[in-house]
Design a protein around this motif. Structure first.
Motif, PDB file in Angstrom:
ATOM      1  N   SER A   1       6.131  11.040   7.927  1.00  0.00           N
ATOM      2  CA  SER A   1       5.025  11.102   9.154  1.00  0.00           C
ATOM      3  C   SER A   1       3.733  10.671   8.745  1.00  0.00           C
ATOM      4  O   SER A   1       3.007  10.106   9.447  1.00  0.00           O
ATOM      5  CB  SER A   1       5.150  12.583   9.736  1.00  0.00           C
ATOM      6  OG  SER A   1       4.604  13.819   8.779  1.00  0.00           O
ATOM      7  N   THR A   2       3.296  10.961   7.498  1.00  0.00           N
ATOM      8  CA  THR A   2       2.086  10.589   6.745  1.00  0.00           C
ATOM      9  C   THR A   2       1.953   9.165   6.838  1.00  0.00           C
ATOM     10  O   THR A   2       1.267   8.237   7.166  1.00  0.00           O
ATOM     11  CB  THR A   2       1.750  11.235   5.526  1.00  0.00           C
ATOM     12  OG1 THR A   2       1.722  12.462   5.652  1.00  0.00           O
ATOM     13  CG2 THR A   2       0.468  10.592   4.893  1.00  0.00           C
ATOM     14  N   ALA A   3       3.169   8.564   6.544  1.00  0.00           N
ATOM     15  CA  ALA A   3       3.327   6.850   6.338  1.00  0.00           C
ATOM     16  C   ALA A   3       3.114   6.385   7.632  1.00  0.00           C
ATOM     17  O   ALA A   3       2.523   5.347   8.115  1.00  0.00           O
ATOM     18  CB  ALA A   3       4.496   6.593   5.651  1.00  0.00           C
TER      19      ALA A   3
ATOM     20  N   LEU B   1       0.694  -1.030   0.084  1.00  0.00           N
ATOM     21  CA  LEU B   1       0.033   0.054  -0.005  1.00  0.00           C
ATOM     22  C   LEU B   1       0.783   1.136  -0.156  1.00  0.00           C
ATOM     23  O   LEU B   1       1.984   1.401   0.528  1.00  0.00           O
ATOM     24  CB  LEU B   1      -1.019   0.039   1.050  1.00  0.00           C
ATOM     25  CG  LEU B   1      -1.732  -1.122   1.495  1.00  0.00           C
ATOM     26  CD1 LEU B   1      -2.225  -1.205   2.871  1.00  0.00           C
ATOM     27  CD2 LEU B   1      -2.809  -1.386   0.522  1.00  0.00           C
ATOM     28  N   SER B   2       0.584   2.262  -0.759  1.00  0.00           N
ATOM     29  CA  SER B   2       1.060   3.501  -0.617  1.00  0.00           C
ATOM     30  C   SER B   2       0.003   4.764  -1.012  1.00  0.00           C
ATOM     31  O   SER B   2      -1.146   4.154  -2.029  1.00  0.00           O
ATOM     32  CB  SER B   2       2.259   3.739  -1.734  1.00  0.00           C
ATOM     33  OG  SER B   2       1.716   3.370  -2.808  1.00  0.00           O
TER      34      SER B   2
ATOM     35  N   ILE C   1       0.390   3.763   8.999  1.00  0.00           N
ATOM     36  CA  ILE C   1       0.644   2.460   9.837  1.00  0.00           C
ATOM     37  C   ILE C   1       0.004   2.481  11.122  1.00  0.00           C
ATOM     38  O   ILE C   1      -0.621   1.397  11.507  1.00  0.00           O
ATOM     39  CB  ILE C   1       1.990   2.354   9.904  1.00  0.00           C
ATOM     40  CG1 ILE C   1       2.916   2.181   8.625  1.00  0.00           C
ATOM     41  CG2 ILE C   1       2.634   1.184  10.984  1.00  0.00           C
ATOM     42  CD1 ILE C   1       4.260   2.040   8.742  1.00  0.00           C
ATOM     43  N   ALA C   2       0.086   3.439  11.847  1.00  0.00           N
ATOM     44  CA  ALA C   2      -0.638   3.609  13.056  1.00  0.00           C
ATOM     45  C   ALA C   2      -2.032   3.285  13.089  1.00  0.00           C
ATOM     46  O   ALA C   2      -2.490   2.659  13.895  1.00  0.00           O
ATOM     47  CB  ALA C   2      -0.408   4.807  13.877  1.00  0.00           C
ATOM     48  N   GLY C   3      -2.686   3.941  12.162  1.00  0.00           N
ATOM     49  CA  GLY C   3      -4.365   3.700  11.904  1.00  0.00           C
ATOM     50  C   GLY C   3      -4.520   2.147  11.678  1.00  0.00           C
ATOM     51  O   GLY C   3      -5.222   1.578  12.107  1.00  0.00           O
TER      52      GLY C   3
ATOM     53  N   LEU D   1      -6.321   5.924   6.871  1.00  0.00           N
ATOM     54  CA  LEU D   1      -6.872   7.252   6.835  1.00  0.00           C
ATOM     55  C   LEU D   1      -7.126   7.885   7.988  1.00  0.00           C
ATOM     56  O   LEU D   1      -6.737   9.182   8.444  1.00  0.00           O
ATOM     57  CB  LEU D   1      -7.720   7.630   5.832  1.00  0.00           C
ATOM     58  CG  LEU D   1      -7.560   7.383   4.311  1.00  0.00           C
ATOM     59  CD1 LEU D   1      -8.669   7.574   3.542  1.00  0.00           C
ATOM     60  CD2 LEU D   1      -6.689   8.487   3.892  1.00  0.00           C
ATOM     61  N   HIS D   2      -7.578   7.022   8.967  1.00  0.00           N
ATOM     62  CA  HIS D   2      -7.830   7.369  10.291  1.00  0.00           C
ATOM     63  C   HIS D   2      -6.887   7.756  10.992  1.00  0.00           C
ATOM     64  O   HIS D   2      -6.833   8.617  11.972  1.00  0.00           O
ATOM     65  CB  HIS D   2      -8.789   6.354  10.942  1.00  0.00           C
ATOM     66  CG  HIS D   2      -9.575   6.746  12.275  1.00  0.00           C
ATOM     67  ND1 HIS D   2      -9.407   5.979  13.481  1.00  0.00           N
ATOM     68  CD2 HIS D   2     -10.086   7.914  12.740  1.00  0.00           C
ATOM     69  CE1 HIS D   2      -9.893   6.784  14.408  1.00  0.00           C
ATOM     70  NE2 HIS D   2     -10.541   7.646  13.968  1.00  0.00           N
ATOM     71  N   GLY D   3      -5.730   6.919  11.098  1.00  0.00           N
ATOM     72  CA  GLY D   3      -4.592   7.229  11.701  1.00  0.00           C
ATOM     73  C   GLY D   3      -3.814   8.657  11.215  1.00  0.00           C
ATOM     74  O   GLY D   3      -3.593   9.508  11.983  1.00  0.00           O
ATOM     75  N   ILE D   4      -3.981   8.944   9.826  1.00  0.00           N
ATOM     76  CA  ILE D   4      -3.548   9.929   9.384  1.00  0.00           C
ATOM     77  C   ILE D   4      -4.417  11.283   9.690  1.00  0.00           C
ATOM     78  O   ILE D   4      -3.843  12.409  10.249  1.00  0.00           O
ATOM     79  CB  ILE D   4      -3.495  10.260   7.661  1.00  0.00           C
ATOM     80  CG1 ILE D   4      -2.592   9.329   7.196  1.00  0.00           C
ATOM     81  CG2 ILE D   4      -3.286  11.647   7.155  1.00  0.00           C
ATOM     82  CD1 ILE D   4      -2.583   8.900   5.778  1.00  0.00           C
ATOM     83  N   SER D   5      -5.577  11.131   9.939  1.00  0.00           N
ATOM     84  CA  SER D   5      -6.539  12.167  10.285  1.00  0.00           C
ATOM     85  C   SER D   5      -6.226  12.639  11.844  1.00  0.00           C
ATOM     86  O   SER D   5      -6.416  13.764  12.283  1.00  0.00           O
ATOM     87  CB  SER D   5      -8.128  11.774  10.250  1.00  0.00           C
ATOM     88  OG  SER D   5      -8.351  11.002  11.180  1.00  0.00           O
ATOM     89  N   ARG D   6      -5.586  11.813  12.649  1.00  0.00           N
ATOM     90  CA  ARG D   6      -5.353  11.831  13.951  1.00  0.00           C
ATOM     91  C   ARG D   6      -3.933  12.137  14.407  1.00  0.00           C
ATOM     92  O   ARG D   6      -3.394  12.451  15.426  1.00  0.00           O
ATOM     93  CB  ARG D   6      -5.738  10.753  14.866  1.00  0.00           C
ATOM     94  CG  ARG D   6      -7.432  10.285  14.919  1.00  0.00           C
ATOM     95  CD  ARG D   6      -7.551   9.131  15.851  1.00  0.00           C
ATOM     96  NE  ARG D   6      -7.178   7.893  15.365  1.00  0.00           N
ATOM     97  CZ  ARG D   6      -5.884   7.185  15.709  1.00  0.00           C
ATOM     98  NH1 ARG D   6      -5.534   7.705  16.777  1.00  0.00           N
ATOM     99  NH2 ARG D   6      -5.557   6.113  15.282  1.00  0.00           N
ATOM    100  N   GLY D   7      -3.143  12.196  13.358  1.00  0.00           N
ATOM    101  CA  GLY D   7      -1.612  12.233  13.306  1.00  0.00           C
ATOM    102  C   GLY D   7      -1.065  11.068  14.528  1.00  0.00           C
ATOM    103  O   GLY D   7      -0.359  11.454  15.358  1.00  0.00           O
ATOM    104  N   ALA D   8      -1.755  10.146  14.233  1.00  0.00           N
ATOM    105  CA  ALA D   8      -1.352   8.879  15.213  1.00  0.00           C
ATOM    106  C   ALA D   8       0.009   8.582  14.759  1.00  0.00           C
ATOM    107  O   ALA D   8       0.691   8.784  14.032  1.00  0.00           O
ATOM    108  CB  ALA D   8      -1.973   7.762  14.861  1.00  0.00           C
ATOM    109  N   ASN D   9       0.889   8.026  16.060  1.00  0.00           N
ATOM    110  CA  ASN D   9       2.184   7.585  15.989  1.00  0.00           C
ATOM    111  C   ASN D   9       2.110   6.152  16.307  1.00  0.00           C
ATOM    112  O   ASN D   9       1.712   5.786  17.351  1.00  0.00           O
ATOM    113  CB  ASN D   9       2.878   8.379  17.044  1.00  0.00           C
ATOM    114  CG  ASN D   9       4.698   8.087  17.052  1.00  0.00           C
ATOM    115  OD1 ASN D   9       4.899   7.107  16.326  1.00  0.00           O
ATOM    116  ND2 ASN D   9       5.239   8.761  17.667  1.00  0.00           N
TER     117      ASN D   9
END
Length: 445
Positions: free
Chosen positions: A276-278, A252-253, A282-284, A364-372
């Motif tokens: 950081s987006t990637a 996936l990319s 991953i976190a999501g 995408l949910h991880g990206i929207s939250r800036g998850a780590n």
């Protein structure tokens, strides 16, 4: 000699069919279990097909959210998915279709679900590119229903990449490879996998919808080529308890609308070459992994693969916890380079539309939250704090029922229906008395 039928080529699909001398089109869609459903449409009726005038009884087709009294499912073909199958049957082609009911896209249709998720992605200025690894066994079936490796000489304790095993299956592999290249998919490798009788064939990554369409078409091609040669091809996750199972790993990319990859970065904190987006993507996926398993490992048999203790070759190649690491095939998410991630939890029973849609939604949910996701795990070292993956399909269904994210993305009625279908699948298996139980309990008490 068969007479050539001349049909006015006024649409892209008609033009492709005319150029190839096609006489029949398999108008295809899949139910939620991934079963390919089709009508064989003569080229003379192409206008009716493209107008959505051909109906299917949805309840009879399979798990696609219909009851016997519901209106017909009608399908609209996507000419971009067109595949000439002349090598299987002269004059035959296949096209993947979008199901409609009463003129509206049917929300329970897997291809419609993925298209909706991709539309959400586009609304955020992104597109998704996906690669899929297709693993399968080539088997023969005895009169008593038992199965064995089609190539009886394929008995090595460590057969992976064995040149002799590949050569003995040359006709099957070469026929399938040529088909992919003739279709413009870019087949780049065909190999013997870790289990006796197991193979993998790869094609170049593409946009998410195209790859999902190609997975469905390729499964059909592999199955038909195998049947023509007296074999059975199976994508079943775990047909043998002592061999590795069939995965369907997804690469996936995410990309910007201008065509730039959003994943690579230099000098990142974790040293995997990711942005950081990637990492948030991953976190999501890791955060939603238990519910995600209901889509990427959607069968009772899936959990015989992911829960395997050992195999003849010495490795299961299947993750047990939701973790991530570098170029290391022991993790749920592998990062082979900075251009993509590899989701390794999926198996051969996964519906590619639903699997990709669910993975993108979680990411995408991880990206929207800036998850780590935290620090990656080292080679062969699962994360101590990583979430265990569901041990059975029922556990995955329970996780799915609590997922507000997937309910919102797919629709509450859709996720509830799918969860019910999968729970019933589990309970049907659970209520079946197996030979193992007879052997263990018949005289044990």
């Amino acid at each position: 000699m068969t007479d050539v039928i001349t049909i006015p080529a006024t649409t892209p699909l008609a033009q492709k069919a005319a150029a190839d001398g096609v006489r029949f089109i398999l108008a295809t869609f899949v139910d939620m279990n991934g079963k390919p459903c089709a009508k064989l449409v003569p080229i003379e009726a192409l206008d009716e097909l493209e107008a959505g005038a051909l109906g299917f009884a949805g309840f009879a087709a399979g798990a696609i959210g219909q009851r016997p009294q519901d209106p017909d499912i009608c399908v609209i073909p996507d000419p971009d998915s067109y595949a000439n199958l002349d090598f299987i049957k002269p004059g035959l082609a296949m096209v993947q279709c979008d199901p409609y009911v009463n003129g509206e896209p049917w929300p329970f249709a897997p291809r419609v679900i993925l298209k909706n998720v991709l539309e959400t992605l586009r609304g955020k200025g992104m597109t998704a590119m996906v690669g899929a690894e297709i693993e399968y066994f080539l088997l023969a079936r005895d009169a008593d229903g038992s199965i064995h490796t089609a190539d009886t000489r394929d008995s090595s304790g460590q057969p992976c990449y064995d040149a002799r095993g590949v050569t003995r299956m040359f006709e099957h592999l070469a026929t399938t490879s040529k088909a992919m290249n003739d279709l413009g998919w870019g087949n780049y490798a065909n190999d013997h996998e870790d289990g006796n009788g197991q193979f993998e064939q790869n094609f170049t990554f593409a946009d998410a919808l195209t790859t999902a369409d190609r997975v469905i078409t390729l499964r059909y091609i592999i199955s038909m080529v195998a049947e023509a040669q007296g074999m059975t091809a199976t994508f079943m996750p775990k047909p043998f308890s002592n061999r590795s199972g069939n995965g369907m790993h997804l690469h996936l990319s995410l990309w910007s609308e201008s065509g730039d990859s959003l994943f690579p970065a230099e000098g990142d904190a974790h040293g995997l070459g990711l942005s950081s987006t990637a990492y948030s993507f991953i976190a999501g996926i890791l955060d939603h992994a238990p519910a995600l398993q209901a889509f990427i490992a959607p069968s009772v048999n899936s959990y015989k693969r992911s829960g395997a203790r050992t195999t003849t070759s010495g490795a299961t190649w299947s993750p047990r916890v939701a973790d991530f690491g570098g170029n290391d095939r022991t993790h749920f998410i592998r990062v082979p380079d900075g251009n993509r991630i590899e989701l390794r939890g999926g198996d051969g029973s996964a519906n590619p539309y639903l699997a990709i849609a669910a993975a993108l939604t979680a990411g995408l949910h991880g990206i929207s939250r800036g998850a780590n996701p935290g620090a990656p795990n080292g080679p062969g070292i699962p994360g101590d704090a990583a979430t265990p993956l569901p041990p059975t399909l029922l556990h995955a269904v329970e996780a799915l029922r609590t997922s507000e994210l997937l309910a919102e993305a797919f629709g509450p009625a859709v996720t509830a229906y799918y969860a019910d279908v999968k729970e019933e699948e589990f309970l049907t298996w659970h209520n079946t008395v197996t030979p193992w139980e007879i052997d263990r309990y018949l005289t044990a008490f």
